[in-house]
Design an enzyme around this catalytic site. Structure first.
Site, mmCIF file in Angstrom:
data_model
loop_
_atom_site.group_PDB
_atom_site.id
_atom_site.type_symbol
_atom_site.label_atom_id
_atom_site.label_comp_id
_atom_site.label_asym_id
_atom_site.label_seq_id
_atom_site.Cartn_x
_atom_site.Cartn_y
_atom_site.Cartn_z
ATOM 1 N N ASP A 74 -12.139 -65.845 43.691
ATOM 2 C CA ASP A 74 -11.864 -66.961 42.791
ATOM 3 C C ASP A 74 -12.742 -68.145 43.155
ATOM 4 O OD1 ASP A 74 -10.803 -68.892 41.155
ATOM 5 O OD2 ASP A 74 -8.784 -68.826 41.987
ATOM 6 N N ASP A 120 -1.585 -69.931 31.719
ATOM 7 C CA ASP A 120 -0.338 -70.213 32.449
ATOM 8 C C ASP A 120 0.545 -71.063 31.555
ATOM 9 O OD1 ASP A 120 1.666 -71.174 34.109
ATOM 10 O OD2 ASP A 120 0.330 -71.705 35.753
ATOM 11 N N LYS A 152 -10.466 -67.165 48.039
ATOM 12 C CA LYS A 152 -11.318 -68.207 47.472
ATOM 13 C C LYS A 152 -12.752 -68.044 47.954
ATOM 14 C CE LYS A 152 -7.795 -70.201 45.526
ATOM 15 N NZ LYS A 152 -7.626 -70.173 44.055
ATOM 16 N N ASN A 181 1.226 -75.162 40.396
ATOM 17 C CA ASN A 181 0.322 -75.788 41.347
ATOM 18 C C ASN A 181 -1.071 -75.971 40.736
ATOM 19 O OD1 ASN A 181 0.600 -72.691 41.842
ATOM 20 N ND2 ASN A 181 -1.483 -73.163 42.446
ATOM 21 N N LYS A 184 -6.272 -61.662 46.759
ATOM 22 C CA LYS A 184 -7.313 -62.532 46.223
ATOM 23 C C LYS A 184 -7.681 -63.589 47.247
ATOM 24 C CE LYS A 184 -6.621 -65.746 42.921
ATOM 25 N NZ LYS A 184 -6.272 -66.272 41.574
ATOM 26 N N GLU A 206 -6.985 -70.018 33.327
ATOM 27 C CA GLU A 206 -5.845 -70.749 33.888
ATOM 28 C C GLU A 206 -5.924 -72.245 33.623
ATOM 29 O OE1 GLU A 206 -6.392 -71.928 38.418
ATOM 30 O OE2 GLU A 206 -6.768 -69.792 38.156
ATOM 31 N N HIS A 208 -1.770 -67.084 35.678
ATOM 32 C CA HIS A 208 -1.853 -67.913 36.877
ATOM 33 C C HIS A 208 -0.481 -68.510 37.179
ATOM 34 C CE1 HIS A 208 -2.123 -72.166 38.305
ATOM 35 N NE2 HIS A 208 -2.983 -71.676 39.173
#
Length: 388
Positions: free
Chosen positions: A212, A291, A183, A53, A181, A264, A321
């Site tokens: 993040d 990733d 945002k 994603n 986690k 990531e 990630h």
């Protein structure tokens, strides 16, 4: 032994969530099925792959460049020396034939998608889970029987207030996760602090919460947030500035003493090496999130691991990630520090085997040959529909 067909499909990821930079309402993923002529236990071996994603489906690149290149390859260019299996490193060389250095961009996503499917097929032919195959080849057979995973969520969403955010995080704890986690960076600093403090009411300790930024901040904002976040003692402060702004990352490390994480959106060994050389990352406390599904696949990831060891970094500082089973296998087989997870987000690609719950922040590995996609029923159904 040969590849008889490669099927490519674009699948929508329709979600009304957003981070500090983008929403996911029009996000897509590419899914590939590498069909071989090998039959195991009465079934034709098919290797599956998809991109993580956050990057749109590289369908055009796959169909116009990389899939034809692989289908046109000679047997000697894709098989191992004993012609008993496919050789991922040779296949990677085929895929990258005619590609100039640099300019990694989205082609790394296309190659990473195919590379995932190749490793799935190879480990199925060997009759081993991918993590065991990797451990046998690169770690003397030693595996991590369980892998640390954290729950990534806390997205911005219409109608989602503090109580809804708290309920979401409590749900992750109830599922067995010990670290969550969320945002930040998509609203004001004051609003984000209120959101963080509401989650801390649930998790009870800052060491159980990561935040993040998704690359949103300039240096001034990064430092401003760092000063406010430091007293919380968070698990990590992630991807604060543009992923290629190594100077920002290096300067920020002088202002924030706790763990940071990034990587990531770095898609090659060379970019990863520049982060280590110039980004001020600290091997005693920071985390690296490369990733493989976005960065030329596992073949390139192995090069990244070798580079990190040369620079004094332990693989345990790598927590990829993506939240997918490919990275989970790499973590278990190569001894990484863990893996991301997206409970209920980006389905059916996120998550792990249906029959193996998260317990105390760890998940055990299935015994299924391959990457283990078939142990996740909704993902299995999607992948099989692509292959038929």
């Amino acid at each position: 032994m040969e590849i008889v067909d490669i099927k490519v499909s674009t699948v929508p990821i329709k979600s009304k969530i957003s981070n500090a930079y983008i929403d996911f309402s029009k996000m897509t993923a590419a899914v590939v099925a590498i069909v071989t002529d090998v039959v195991k236990d009465g079934k034709r071996v098919v290797g599956y792959g998809f991109n993580s994603n956050g990057r749109y489906a590289p369908t055009g690149l796959l169909k116009e460049r990389f899939v034809p290149r692989l289908l046109d390859a000679k047997k000697s260019e894709v098989l191992n020396d004993t012609e008993t299996n496919f050789e991922p490193h040779k296949i990677w060389d085929v895929l990258m034939t005619g590609e100039k250095p640099g300019g990694h961009g989205e082609r790394s996503v296309a190659v990473g998608t195919l590379d995932m499917a190749v490793w799935d097929a190879v480990s199925k032919i060997e009759g081993k889970p991918l993590y065991q195959l990797l451990a046998d080849q690169y770690r003397g057979g030693e595996i991590d029987e369980e892998v640390f995973v954290y729950a990534a969520g806390g997205y911005y969403q219409p109608g989602k207030g503090l109580e809804e955010l708290k309920d979401e995080m409590q749900g992750y704890l109830d599922l067995g996760y010990s670290v969550v986690k969320m945002k930040i960076g998509g609203t004001s600093l004051d609003d984000d602090l209120r959101r963080i403090e509401s989650v801390l009411e649930v998790v009870k300790d800052g060491s159980r919460l990561a935040v993040d930024v998704n690359g949103r901040f300039d240096l001034e904002q990064a430092i401003e947030y760092a000063e406010k976040l430091e007293p919380y003692g968070l698990f990590w402060y992630e991807e604060v500035g543009d992923p290629l702004d190594y100077d920002l990352q290096a300067e920020l490390s002088k202002h924030y003493k706790h763990s940071m994480a990034t990587g990531e959106n770095l898609f090659s060994m060379q970019d990863a090496r520049n982060l280590i050389r110039y980004g001020g990352m600290r091997p005693d406390r920071d985390y690296l999130q490369f990733d493989c599904a976005l960065s030329y696949g596992l073949v390139e990831y192995l090069r990244i691991i070798d580079m990190l060891k040369e620079h004094g970094w332990s693989p345990r500082r790598c927590i990829p990630h993506g939240g997918h089973q490919m990275s989970l296998n790499i973590a278990a087989g190569l001894g990484l520090g863990g893996n991301e997870s997206y409970p209920g987000v980006f389905e059916p690609f996120g998550g792990f085997a249906d029959h193996l719950p998260v317990e105390n922040g760890y998940v055990r590995m299935p015994d299924e040959p391959g990457i283990g996609f078939e142990t996740k029923s909704d993902l299995r159904d999607l992948l099989h529909s692509i292959a038929t």
